[in-house]
Scaffold this motif. Sequence first.
Motif, PDB file in Angstrom:
ATOM      1  N   PRO A 166       2.953  -1.258  -4.999  1.00 47.43           N
ATOM      2  CA  PRO A 166       1.772  -1.855  -5.633  1.00 47.43           C
ATOM      3  C   PRO A 166       0.531  -1.616  -4.761  1.00 47.43           C
ATOM      4  O   PRO A 166       0.615  -1.643  -3.530  1.00 47.43           O
ATOM      5  CB  PRO A 166       2.106  -3.344  -5.695  1.00 47.43           C
ATOM      6  N   VAL A 167      -0.597  -1.372  -5.433  1.00 44.58           N
ATOM      7  CA  VAL A 167      -1.860  -1.173  -4.725  1.00 44.58           C
ATOM      8  C   VAL A 167      -2.905  -2.108  -5.317  1.00 44.58           C
ATOM      9  O   VAL A 167      -3.166  -2.070  -6.529  1.00 44.58           O
ATOM     10  CB  VAL A 167      -2.349   0.289  -4.819  1.00 44.58           C
ATOM     11  N   HIS A 168      -3.506  -2.954  -4.464  1.00 42.75           N
ATOM     12  CA  HIS A 168      -4.552  -3.877  -4.914  1.00 42.75           C
ATOM     13  C   HIS A 168      -5.433  -4.210  -3.711  1.00 42.75           C
ATOM     14  O   HIS A 168      -4.906  -4.496  -2.612  1.00 42.75           O
ATOM     15  CB  HIS A 168      -3.942  -5.152  -5.506  1.00 42.75           C
ATOM     16  N   PRO A 169      -6.743  -4.206  -3.882  1.00 43.25           N
ATOM     17  CA  PRO A 169      -7.618  -4.405  -2.708  1.00 43.25           C
ATOM     18  C   PRO A 169      -7.581  -5.802  -2.112  1.00 43.25           C
ATOM     19  O   PRO A 169      -7.921  -5.979  -0.931  1.00 43.25           O
ATOM     20  CB  PRO A 169      -9.011  -4.077  -3.262  1.00 43.25           C
ATOM     21  N   THR A 170      -7.163  -6.835  -2.874  1.00 42.54           N
ATOM     22  CA  THR A 170      -7.219  -8.212  -2.353  1.00 42.54           C
ATOM     23  C   THR A 170      -5.878  -8.925  -2.331  1.00 42.54           C
ATOM     24  O   THR A 170      -5.704  -9.887  -1.571  1.00 42.54           O
ATOM     25  CB  THR A 170      -8.210  -9.045  -3.192  1.00 42.54           C
ATOM     26  N   ARG A 171      -4.928  -8.495  -3.123  1.00 42.20           N
ATOM     27  CA  ARG A 171      -3.647  -9.198  -3.181  1.00 42.20           C
ATOM     28  C   ARG A 171      -2.723  -8.787  -2.028  1.00 42.20           C
ATOM     29  O   ARG A 171      -2.727  -7.635  -1.590  1.00 42.20           O
ATOM     30  CB  ARG A 171      -2.947  -8.929  -4.513  1.00 42.20           C
ATOM     31  N   ILE A 172      -1.898  -9.740  -1.618  1.00 47.79           N
ATOM     32  CA  ILE A 172      -0.915  -9.479  -0.566  1.00 47.79           C
ATOM     33  C   ILE A 172       0.366  -8.902  -1.164  1.00 47.79           C
ATOM     34  O   ILE A 172       1.023  -8.040  -0.571  1.00 47.79           O
ATOM     35  CB  ILE A 172      -0.604 -10.775   0.222  1.00 47.79           C
ATOM     36  N   GLU A 173       0.728  -9.404  -2.350  1.00 46.42           N
ATOM     37  CA  GLU A 173       1.942  -8.908  -3.007  1.00 46.42           C
ATOM     38  C   GLU A 173       1.768  -8.940  -4.519  1.00 46.42           C
ATOM     39  O   GLU A 173       0.953  -9.684  -5.051  1.00 46.42           O
ATOM     40  CB  GLU A 173       3.163  -9.727  -2.583  1.00 46.42           C
ATOM     41  N   VAL A 174       2.538  -8.092  -5.187  1.00 47.42           N
ATOM     42  CA  VAL A 174       2.607  -8.058  -6.649  1.00 47.42           C
ATOM     43  C   VAL A 174       4.077  -8.008  -7.021  1.00 47.42           C
ATOM     44  O   VAL A 174       4.818  -7.136  -6.538  1.00 47.42           O
ATOM     45  CB  VAL A 174       1.862  -6.841  -7.247  1.00 47.42           C
ATOM     46  N   SER A 175       4.505  -8.987  -7.817  1.00 51.81           N
ATOM     47  CA  SER A 175       5.910  -9.070  -8.254  1.00 51.81           C
ATOM     48  C   SER A 175       6.867  -9.065  -7.074  1.00 51.81           C
ATOM     49  O   SER A 175       7.933  -8.437  -7.106  1.00 51.81           O
ATOM     50  CB  SER A 175       6.247  -7.925  -9.216  1.00 51.81           C
ATOM     51  N   GLY A 176       6.464  -9.771  -6.007  1.00 54.18           N
ATOM     52  CA  GLY A 176       7.338  -9.896  -4.849  1.00 54.18           C
ATOM     53  C   GLY A 176       7.364  -8.687  -3.946  1.00 54.18           C
ATOM     54  O   GLY A 176       8.141  -8.652  -2.983  1.00 54.18           O
ATOM     55  N   ARG A 177       6.540  -7.696  -4.209  1.00 50.32           N
ATOM     56  CA  ARG A 177       6.512  -6.491  -3.375  1.00 50.32           C
ATOM     57  C   ARG A 177       5.211  -6.447  -2.571  1.00 50.32           C
ATOM     58  O   ARG A 177       4.147  -6.798  -3.078  1.00 50.32           O
ATOM     59  CB  ARG A 177       6.639  -5.229  -4.242  1.00 50.32           C
ATOM     60  N   ARG A 178       5.328  -5.989  -1.342  1.00 50.66           N
ATOM     61  CA  ARG A 178       4.155  -5.873  -0.473  1.00 50.66           C
ATOM     62  C   ARG A 178       3.098  -4.994  -1.134  1.00 50.66           C
ATOM     63  O   ARG A 178       3.394  -3.938  -1.685  1.00 50.66           O
ATOM     64  CB  ARG A 178       4.574  -5.267   0.863  1.00 50.66           C
ATOM     65  N   CYS A 179       1.854  -5.427  -1.048  1.00 50.22           N
ATOM     66  CA  CYS A 179       0.754  -4.731  -1.690  1.00 50.22           C
ATOM     67  C   CYS A 179      -0.021  -3.901  -0.669  1.00 50.22           C
ATOM     68  O   CYS A 179      -0.308  -4.357   0.439  1.00 50.22           O
ATOM     69  CB  CYS A 179      -0.172  -5.759  -2.342  1.00 50.22           C
ATOM     70  N   PHE A 180      -0.377  -2.668  -1.046  1.00 48.55           N
ATOM     71  CA  PHE A 180      -1.226  -1.808  -0.236  1.00 48.55           C
ATOM     72  C   PHE A 180      -2.656  -1.907  -0.764  1.00 48.55           C
ATOM     73  O   PHE A 180      -2.887  -2.083  -1.958  1.00 48.55           O
ATOM     74  CB  PHE A 180      -0.732  -0.362  -0.290  1.00 48.55           C
ATOM     75  N   LYS A 181      -3.624  -1.748   0.127  1.00 51.25           N
ATOM     76  CA  LYS A 181      -5.008  -1.972  -0.262  1.00 51.25           C
ATOM     77  C   LYS A 181      -5.644  -0.753  -0.938  1.00 51.25           C
ATOM     78  O   LYS A 181      -6.585  -0.885  -1.728  1.00 51.25           O
ATOM     79  CB  LYS A 181      -5.835  -2.377   0.960  1.00 51.25           C
ATOM     80  N   SER A 182      -5.169   0.446  -0.652  1.00 53.04           N
ATOM     81  CA  SER A 182      -5.785   1.651  -1.210  1.00 53.04           C
ATOM     82  C   SER A 182      -4.798   2.805  -1.147  1.00 53.04           C
ATOM     83  O   SER A 182      -3.719   2.692  -0.549  1.00 53.04           O
ATOM     84  CB  SER A 182      -7.055   2.013  -0.443  1.00 53.04           C
ATOM     85  N   VAL A 183      -5.186   3.917  -1.719  1.00 55.72           N
ATOM     86  CA  VAL A 183      -4.339   5.112  -1.692  1.00 55.72           C
ATOM     87  C   VAL A 183      -4.084   5.552  -0.255  1.00 55.72           C
ATOM     88  O   VAL A 183      -2.963   5.958   0.101  1.00 55.72           O
ATOM     89  CB  VAL A 183      -5.005   6.256  -2.497  1.00 55.72           C
ATOM     90  N   SER A 184      -5.090   5.443   0.575  1.00 61.39           N
ATOM     91  CA  SER A 184      -4.945   5.901   1.965  1.00 61.39           C
ATOM     92  C   SER A 184      -3.949   5.073   2.762  1.00 61.39           C
ATOM     93  O   SER A 184      -3.431   5.525   3.794  1.00 61.39           O
ATOM     94  CB  SER A 184      -6.309   5.887   2.672  1.00 61.39           C
ATOM     95  N   ASP A 185      -3.631   3.848   2.300  1.00 60.70           N
ATOM     96  CA  ASP A 185      -2.681   2.984   3.001  1.00 60.70           C
ATOM     97  C   ASP A 185      -1.229   3.241   2.602  1.00 60.70           C
ATOM     98  O   ASP A 185      -0.310   2.696   3.222  1.00 60.70           O
ATOM     99  CB  ASP A 185      -3.005   1.511   2.735  1.00 60.70           C
ATOM    100  N   LEU A 186      -1.012   4.031   1.564  1.00 59.76           N
ATOM    101  CA  LEU A 186       0.349   4.260   1.073  1.00 59.76           C
ATOM    102  C   LEU A 186       1.171   5.036   2.091  1.00 59.76           C
ATOM    103  O   LEU A 186       0.628   5.859   2.849  1.00 59.76           O
ATOM    104  CB  LEU A 186       0.311   5.029  -0.253  1.00 59.76           C
TER     105      LEU A 186
END
Length: 684
Positions: A41-61
């Motif tokens: 999952p990628v989102h600029p402000t969320r920590i997680e989505v559906s229990g999965r760790r969230c990345f802030k941007s494409v460059s963080d993947l």
Amino acid sequence: MTHRSLDRLLRPQTIAVFGGREAARVIEQCQRMGFQGEIWPVHPTRIEVSGRRCFKSVSDLPAAPDAAFVGVNRISTIDIVRDLSAAGAGGAVCYASGFREAIAELADGADRQEELVSAAGAMPILGPNCYGFINGLDGALLWPDQHGMTKVERGVAILTQSSNIALNLTMQMRGLPIGYVVTSGNQAQTSLSDIACGLLADPRVTALGLHVEGFSDAVALQRLADLARRTKKPVVILKVGRSEQAQKAALSHTASLAGSDKVADAVLARLGLGRVETLPAMLETLKLLHLGGPLKSNAISSMSCSGGEASLMADAALVSQMDFRPLQEHQLPRLRAVLGEMVTLSNPLDYHTFVWGNLERQTQAFATMFSGNYALNLIVLDFPRADRCNGEDWMTTVEVVVAAASLTGARAGIVSSLPETMPETVALDLFEKGIVPFSGINEAISAADIAARIGASWHAPFPQSLLAISAIGESIETLTENAAKAELASAGLRVPKGCVARSAVEVIDCARTIGFPVVLKALGIAHKTEAGAVALNLGNETAVLQAAESMPASGGFLVEEMMPDAVAEIIIGATRDPVFGLCLTVGAGGILVELLQDSAVLPLPTTTAHIAAALSQLKIAKLIAGYRGRPKGDFRSLIEAVAQTAEYVAKNAAILEELDINPLMVLPEDQGVVIVDALIRRRR
């Protein structure tokens, strides 16, 4: 043209999801179907989505994802797609709307779509304005909604421009194993044909169903047809819009005969692509093609324990090319011995109920029927309600069909007359046993018809590539009839001896030169008969002068020799279809054009074999063959004239806008054919 590989996008090992609610739904659907790859999952402000760790941007993947679902607004979509492309991602689904499809509401919709395509660069994208896809073979879903699919090991692929229709198709309860459902949305970058070719590249895909609102590229469609044939994966197409007509030229009869839908029919047949009328017919056809591919012929058999059902089967075949071929001699005594004296031995066969529930005798009867070398053997069988009835004898019949097919090696299907009397559990069981479970008699016959047509097309040599020559020039000129005939005469076609006169007095000199009787026509008038601008069989000078003085002839006159009576009158024309370019139309001509609507379209280039086949299918062919003792027409010369016309059209494809030969008179055998009237419109 650059063909981007869709392998990573359609069959991903890693998936990135962008957005909030839609992204969570994509993750949920992947989890439910057991996707074994990585989901980021990628989102600029969320920590997680559906229990999965969230990345802030494409460059963080952790790495460039194979596939990405971009479920954000249209402006952010462009930025994310640009970043994904730069990172080397395998592709993206663009969920957002507000692009070219919304140009009536958003003035910048078209500009935004161009920006999106530019941002994608070499990376393939689906959409925008689409749901994405379901890969039921790997459990990989870039799909933000519920659906009705389950994971399968092999199956058909379905591709549509409509996300809602795609959703509906996943809910089918007909037992059809679906490997992929894909939506294309706006096709800003990746066309339906590109996606279709990407789906056929999967060895687990058995056949392809395509729901399309229109074609945009004839060359891409040909590429799809060639790939389908090489990979032995048949394609069926549901094209909506049968009421559409191509752009009509007011001067021409041909345009009224060759609507864009009729041209599409002819092109699909030429390319060996099946065409279905409805969504249920598409699903039933895919069932048959999934289990065994196209049919080897159009010969089929049918058995039922009811005369009513046998009649329904026979009637359904009337609108198809399927042939309930009579029983063979070796089948008759064996069937008589098993079924008894009261059964009429025929095809379709009503075997009554004398062997119903008797496994041994029923197997003998069915195996004998299946031994007739039919391409497909159908058993009409409606299953009883499981909640109120006992279906034991029906399952005995299923065992019989399976055994008979095994004994004979024949292809078989069980047909319920009503869709709801083919339960999904039974359909799934039949698929496992290699028997096609058809829901609906008409749909079953339609499926067989299409499968036989595809089989016949594949059996023939690969067709020539479609004529793909773009028009040049802007303004269009219309040649006079005399000039048009001169053009066609230079191409080898026969025209009457004629002379142009500028005044009513000059027509007499022309008539003397040609010799009476003559035909007189006013030039510069499109539909001469309706305008009173043509006079036939003028036998002397007085008649010629009177006819000339009565005609509206500001453009002068054409005087021609009077031709002998024709066996038939034919129209040959060419119009420029917006997608497929110039195609030839042949049909009943003269005053019968609009009355009979008896015509066939020939995609170009064509062959004498295709021309002969098209002419033979016309209603007027009976007249040319010598109807009820009338003289036969010169069919060989007619074929040659159509071939010469096709060659002329192909040579002039860049400038020819429209051609209308009407009528071409078919004279008695060995006397040839002659063009009586012609219209040519071409670009300057």
